[in-house]
Design a protein around this motif. Structure first.
Motif, mmCIF file in Angstrom:
data_model
loop_
_atom_site.group_PDB
_atom_site.id
_atom_site.type_symbol
_atom_site.label_atom_id
_atom_site.label_comp_id
_atom_site.label_asym_id
_atom_site.label_seq_id
_atom_site.Cartn_x
_atom_site.Cartn_y
_atom_site.Cartn_z
ATOM 1 N N GLY A 179 0.780 -1.245 0.000
ATOM 2 C CA GLY A 179 0.000 0.000 0.000
ATOM 3 C C GLY A 179 0.803 1.282 0.000
ATOM 4 N N SER A 180 2.112 1.193 -0.176
ATOM 5 C CA SER A 180 2.930 2.406 -0.006
ATOM 6 C C SER A 180 2.861 3.365 -1.180
ATOM 7 N N ARG A 181 2.622 2.833 -2.382
ATOM 8 C CA ARG A 181 2.692 3.675 -3.590
ATOM 9 C C ARG A 181 1.553 3.301 -4.539
ATOM 10 N N GLY A 182 1.350 4.137 -5.542
ATOM 11 C CA GLY A 182 0.473 3.806 -6.665
ATOM 12 C C GLY A 182 -0.963 3.494 -6.261
ATOM 13 N N ILE A 183 -1.494 2.440 -6.860
ATOM 14 C CA ILE A 183 -2.894 2.069 -6.635
ATOM 15 C C ILE A 183 -3.131 1.745 -5.163
ATOM 16 N N GLY A 184 -2.203 1.022 -4.552
ATOM 17 C CA GLY A 184 -2.363 0.652 -3.138
ATOM 18 C C GLY A 184 -2.442 1.869 -2.239
ATOM 19 N N TYR A 186 4.428 -2.860 2.922
ATOM 20 C CA TYR A 186 5.283 -2.414 1.827
ATOM 21 C C TYR A 186 6.558 -3.239 1.887
ATOM 22 N N ALA A 187 7.365 -3.133 0.827
ATOM 23 C CA ALA A 187 8.590 -3.934 0.770
ATOM 24 C C ALA A 187 9.823 -3.073 0.963
ATOM 25 N N GLY A 188 9.955 -2.005 0.168
ATOM 26 C CA GLY A 188 11.203 -1.257 0.206
ATOM 27 C C GLY A 188 11.051 0.247 0.329
ATOM 28 N N ALA A 189 9.904 0.781 -0.024
ATOM 29 C CA ALA A 189 9.742 2.239 -0.110
ATOM 30 C C ALA A 189 9.406 2.826 1.263
ATOM 31 N N THR A 190 10.393 2.810 2.145
ATOM 32 C CA THR A 190 10.152 3.229 3.534
ATOM 33 C C THR A 190 9.724 4.688 3.624
ATOM 34 N N SER A 236 6.899 -5.657 5.221
ATOM 35 C CA SER A 236 6.702 -7.105 5.130
ATOM 36 C C SER A 236 6.738 -7.502 3.663
ATOM 37 N N ASP A 237 7.609 -8.438 3.333
ATOM 38 C CA ASP A 237 7.802 -8.836 1.938
ATOM 39 C C ASP A 237 6.723 -9.832 1.514
ATOM 40 N N ALA A 238 5.927 -9.442 0.525
ATOM 41 C CA ALA A 238 4.841 -10.311 0.058
ATOM 42 C C ALA A 238 5.352 -11.560 -0.656
ATOM 43 N N ALA A 239 6.634 -11.596 -0.969
ATOM 44 C CA ALA A 239 7.190 -12.811 -1.587
ATOM 45 C C ALA A 239 7.482 -13.893 -0.546
ATOM 46 N N VAL A 283 -5.479 -7.191 -1.428
ATOM 47 C CA VAL A 283 -4.130 -7.634 -1.808
ATOM 48 C C VAL A 283 -3.795 -6.967 -3.133
ATOM 49 N N ASN A 284 -2.962 -5.947 -3.022
ATOM 50 C CA ASN A 284 -2.629 -5.110 -4.182
ATOM 51 C C ASN A 284 -1.186 -5.306 -4.654
ATOM 52 N N ALA A 285 -0.310 -5.753 -3.759
ATOM 53 C CA ALA A 285 1.123 -5.851 -4.107
ATOM 54 C C ALA A 285 1.290 -6.617 -5.404
ATOM 55 N N ALA A 288 4.425 -14.259 -18.640
ATOM 56 C CA ALA A 288 4.536 -14.603 -17.215
ATOM 57 C C ALA A 288 3.649 -13.692 -16.368
ATOM 58 N N TYR A 289 3.636 -12.393 -16.699
ATOM 59 C CA TYR A 289 2.755 -11.470 -15.959
ATOM 60 C C TYR A 289 1.300 -11.879 -16.157
ATOM 61 N N ALA A 290 0.922 -12.179 -17.398
ATOM 62 C CA ALA A 290 -0.464 -12.564 -17.676
ATOM 63 C C ALA A 290 -0.846 -13.826 -16.910
ATOM 64 N N PRO A 344 -4.107 0.106 -18.015
ATOM 65 C CA PRO A 344 -3.005 1.027 -17.757
ATOM 66 C C PRO A 344 -3.420 2.146 -16.796
ATOM 67 N N THR A 345 -2.690 2.234 -15.692
ATOM 68 C CA THR A 345 -3.003 3.182 -14.630
ATOM 69 C C THR A 345 -1.698 3.886 -14.265
ATOM 70 N N SER A 346 -1.754 5.186 -14.156
ATOM 71 C CA SER A 346 -0.513 5.946 -14.010
ATOM 72 C C SER A 346 0.078 5.809 -12.606
ATOM 73 N N THR A 347 1.148 5.045 -12.528
ATOM 74 C CA THR A 347 1.875 4.806 -11.273
ATOM 75 C C THR A 347 3.354 4.676 -11.617
ATOM 76 N N ASP A 348 4.168 4.433 -10.610
ATOM 77 C CA ASP A 348 5.587 4.190 -10.873
ATOM 78 C C ASP A 348 5.763 2.993 -11.813
HETATM 79 P P1 NDP Z 1 3.617 0.238 -8.098
HETATM 80 O O1 NDP Z 1 4.877 -0.434 -8.532
HETATM 81 O O2 NDP Z 1 3.446 1.678 -8.351
HETATM 82 O O3 NDP Z 1 3.381 -0.051 -6.538
HETATM 83 C C1 NDP Z 1 3.445 -1.386 -6.084
HETATM 84 C C2 NDP Z 1 3.092 -1.444 -4.632
HETATM 85 O O4 NDP Z 1 3.156 -2.833 -4.227
HETATM 86 C C3 NDP Z 1 4.060 -0.689 -3.764
HETATM 87 O O5 NDP Z 1 3.383 -0.186 -2.637
HETATM 88 C C4 NDP Z 1 5.051 -1.780 -3.366
HETATM 89 O O6 NDP Z 1 5.750 -1.573 -2.161
HETATM 90 C C5 NDP Z 1 4.128 -2.967 -3.208
HETATM 91 N N1 NDP Z 1 4.891 -4.184 -3.358
HETATM 92 C C6 NDP Z 1 5.506 -4.648 -4.461
HETATM 93 N N2 NDP Z 1 6.169 -5.778 -4.187
HETATM 94 C C7 NDP Z 1 5.963 -6.022 -2.872
HETATM 95 C C8 NDP Z 1 6.395 -7.025 -1.975
HETATM 96 N N3 NDP Z 1 7.198 -8.016 -2.369
HETATM 97 N N4 NDP Z 1 5.989 -6.954 -0.688
HETATM 98 C C9 NDP Z 1 5.192 -5.953 -0.253
HETATM 99 N N5 NDP Z 1 4.753 -4.968 -1.065
HETATM 100 C C10 NDP Z 1 5.144 -5.003 -2.343
HETATM 101 O O7 NDP Z 1 2.462 -0.611 -8.782
HETATM 102 P P2 NDP Z 1 0.950 -0.222 -9.175
HETATM 103 O O8 NDP Z 1 0.349 0.631 -8.143
HETATM 104 O O9 NDP Z 1 0.953 0.214 -10.583
HETATM 105 O O10 NDP Z 1 0.291 -1.677 -9.166
HETATM 106 C C11 NDP Z 1 -0.492 -2.156 -8.097
HETATM 107 C C12 NDP Z 1 -1.193 -3.427 -8.542
HETATM 108 O O11 NDP Z 1 -1.987 -3.126 -9.688
HETATM 109 C C13 NDP Z 1 -0.247 -4.548 -8.961
HETATM 110 O O12 NDP Z 1 -0.775 -5.784 -8.539
HETATM 111 C C14 NDP Z 1 -0.244 -4.450 -10.480
HETATM 112 O O13 NDP Z 1 0.074 -5.676 -11.088
HETATM 113 C C15 NDP Z 1 -1.675 -4.029 -10.727
HETATM 114 N N6 NDP Z 1 -1.896 -3.378 -12.014
HETATM 115 C C16 NDP Z 1 -1.279 -2.185 -12.322
HETATM 116 C C17 NDP Z 1 -1.505 -1.595 -13.535
HETATM 117 C C18 NDP Z 1 -0.873 -0.304 -13.942
HETATM 118 O O14 NDP Z 1 -0.956 0.060 -15.138
HETATM 119 N N7 NDP Z 1 -0.252 0.453 -13.037
HETATM 120 C C19 NDP Z 1 -2.388 -2.222 -14.534
HETATM 121 C C20 NDP Z 1 -2.984 -3.451 -14.112
HETATM 122 C C21 NDP Z 1 -2.734 -3.998 -12.891
HETATM 123 P P3 NDP Z 1 7.165 -0.745 -2.131
HETATM 124 O O15 NDP Z 1 6.743 0.662 -2.360
HETATM 125 O O16 NDP Z 1 7.758 -0.947 -0.821
HETATM 126 O O17 NDP Z 1 7.989 -1.274 -3.242
#
Ligand code: NDP
Length: 237
Positions: A14-19, A37-41, A58-61, A81-83, A145-147, A178-182
């Motif tokens: 949940g640290s960045r992007g959609i989460g 989150y994993a790395g983006a403290t 906490s590493d989701a892997a 579950v967004n990671a 692989a992603y698909a 496609p959603t605008s994130t990192d």
């Molecule tokens: P970002 O890379 O911008 O953010 C990913 C988030 O997931 C970060 O908060 C990151 O944490 C966390 N994360 C990644 N790996 C781990 C891990 N091992 N353990 C814990 N947290 C983790 O991605 P988006 O916001 O773009 O994507 C979010 C979800 O939406 C994903 O499942 C992606 O596949 C899906 N999605 C995205 C699309 C897009 O165009 N953006 C399109 C379709 C689906 P940290 O900051 O610490 O790295």
């Protein structure tokens, strides 16, 4: 608009992007929100302080870590579950370890988190997995692989919806396009190519996806389960 006063919500990733947009949405509607989150403290700290939520590294892997973080939260009303990670490339060349790690984060984490959450979740609980429209459609090379990870969560949600339906728990998948994130910035080099597949030729905003999550977590969505909710500007149409 749904109100989440008194609700306890965990967002895995949940640290960045959609989460992060999902964390902001639920926190703004009164929920008690924790996120991992994993790395983006730095990003996690800022988000936690701005929203009053709790950041947990906490590493989701790591399966045991996923199970522990869910268990430690106690009875959750909503689990999201967004990671996710994205590994693209020629399957003959791409790093096999990176592919396996993506499967750990994108497939194994949602499964184990959902099962662990259901152990303590009350009647009316909600489990939401963030998949992708690429679970339905992969219109370019290099995304196999992603698909596969995003198709896998479709079957998972359908099955778990039946497993947990008797408890009143719903299980749904949000499938962004496609959603605008990192991960996929709108000003990136692939944007025009991606927009060429879409009816609405722009990237989505994380807040738009968060709105769908709020609907699925809210009281109006109690009859919606085992379903795929695509929000993709027509990418898959
Ligand atoms: P970002 O890379 O911008 O953010 C990913 C988030 O997931 C970060 O908060 C990151 O944490 C966390 N994360 C990644 N790996 C781990 C891990 N091992 N353990 C814990 N947290 C983790 O991605 P988006 O916001 O773009 O994507 C979010 C979800 O939406 C994903 O499942 C992606 O596949 C899906 N999605 C995205 C699309 C897009 O165009 N953006 C399109 C379709 C689906 P940290 O900051 O610490 O790295």
């Amino acid at each position: 608009m749904a109100n989440f006063n008194g609700k306890k919500i965990l967002v895995i990733g949940g640290s960045r992007g959609i989460g992060a947009a999902i964390v902001r949405r639920f926190a703004s509607e009164g929920a008690t929100v924790a996120f991992t989150y994993a790395g983006a403290t730095d990003a996690a700290k800022v988000l936690a302080s701005e929203t009053g939520s709790t950041a947990i590294r906490s590493d989701a892997a790591d399966r045991d870590a996923v199970i522990k973080v869910v268990k430690d939260q106690g009875a959750l009303d909503v689990l999201v579950v967004n990671a996710g990670t994205l590994v693209l490339g020629d399957p003959l060349e791409v790093d096999a370890d990176a592919v396996d790690r993506m499967i750990d984060v994108n497939v194994r984490a949602p499964y184990h988190a959902a099962v662990e959450a259901a152990r303590q979740m009350p009647e009316g609980g909600r489990i939401i997995i963030v998949g992708s429209v690429n679970g339905d459609r992969m219109p370019f090379a290099g995304g196999a692989a992603y698909a596969l990870t995003k198709s896998a969560v479709q079957g998972m949600a359908r099955g778990l919806a039946r497993d947990f339906g008797a408890k009143g728990i719903t299980v749904n998948v949000i499938q962004p396009g496609p959603t605008s994130t990192d991960m996929n910035p709108e000003d990136g080099p692939m944007s025009d190519f991606m927009h060429s597949f879409m009816a609405i030729k722009r990237h989505g905003r994380p807040e738009e996806v968060a709105g769908l999550a709020a609907y699925l977590a809210g009281p109006e969505a109690g009859f919606t389960t085992g379903a795929l909710h695509t929000i993709d500007g027509g990418f898959g149409a």
